[in-house]
Design a protein around this motif. Structure first.
Motif, short mmCIF file in Angstrom:
data_model
loop_
_atom_site.label_atom_id
_atom_site.label_comp_id
_atom_site.label_asym_id
_atom_site.label_seq_id
_atom_site.Cartn_x
_atom_site.Cartn_y
_atom_site.Cartn_z
N LYS A 1 -7.00 6.47 17.05
CA LYS A 1 -5.94 7.32 16.48
C LYS A 1 -6.24 8.79 16.79
CE LYS A 1 -3.90 8.83 12.19
NZ LYS A 1 -4.19 9.04 10.78
N ASP A 2 -7.50 9.20 16.62
CA ASP A 2 -7.88 10.59 16.90
C ASP A 2 -7.70 10.94 18.37
OD1 ASP A 2 -8.52 10.85 14.23
OD2 ASP A 2 -10.70 10.69 14.52
N GLN A 3 -7.84 9.94 19.25
CA GLN A 3 -7.65 10.15 20.69
C GLN A 3 -6.18 10.09 21.09
OE1 GLN A 3 -10.06 7.16 22.58
NE2 GLN A 3 -11.96 7.99 21.74
N GLY A 4 -5.30 9.75 20.14
CA GLY A 4 -3.87 9.68 20.41
C GLY A 4 -3.46 8.43 21.17
N THR B 1 -1.04 4.68 16.87
CA THR B 1 -0.48 5.38 15.72
C THR B 1 -0.15 4.35 14.64
OG1 THR B 1 1.21 6.95 14.98
CG2 THR B 1 1.91 5.27 16.54
#
Length: 139
Positions: A120-123, A126
């Motif tokens: 999620k932090d790396q996109g 989601t």
């Protein structure tokens, strides 16, 4: 009728794993994909892709469950984080932590949470829904 057609074309997983049970477990997604696929039906502009992706996901889940039951998973290669990422890459639609746990039964839930947070932090993923019924989607 679906099972009969699957059997006819050599997909016999329905003999050992209940597809109906898998659909029942994901009935919200089932009804959402039916709705999405039927939009524009009267005008001949509907899109079967959402339903097809859902159905193929059910078939894939059935084969994975079958594989777990008979113990044909040949080996666990790579780190746990890499295996979780690989499992996520094979999901065609939204997925849950339970879906990951079915594919990687030996990996603890905290490890799954850690990898989901990293992705999620790396996109790369989601959340679609958070909380007890959390669902995720690849970006």
């Amino acid at each position: 009728m679906t099972l009969l057609l699957l059997y006819k074309f050599g997909f016999e997983v329905g003999r050992f794993i209940s597809l109906e049970k898998l659909i029942e477990k994901s009935k919200e997604s089932y009804y959402e994909t039916l709705w999405a696929s039927s939009q524009g039906w009267h005008e001949g502009q509907h899109d079967l892709l959402p339903w097809l992706e859902y159905f193929l996901g059910i078939i894939l889940a059935a084969y994975r469950e079958f594989e777990e039951r008979v113990g044909n998973i040949s080996s666990y290669k790579g780190s746990k984080g890499e295996r979780i990422k690989e499992a996520i890459n094979h999901f065609n639609a939204e997925f849950t932590i339970s879906d990951i746990e079915r594919v990687c039964p030996d990996i603890s839930r905290p490890t799954v949470y850690r990898v989901l947070k990293e992705l999620k932090d790396q996109g790369l993923i989601t959340p679609v829904e958070i909380g007890r019924k959390a669902r995720w989607r690849k970006l």
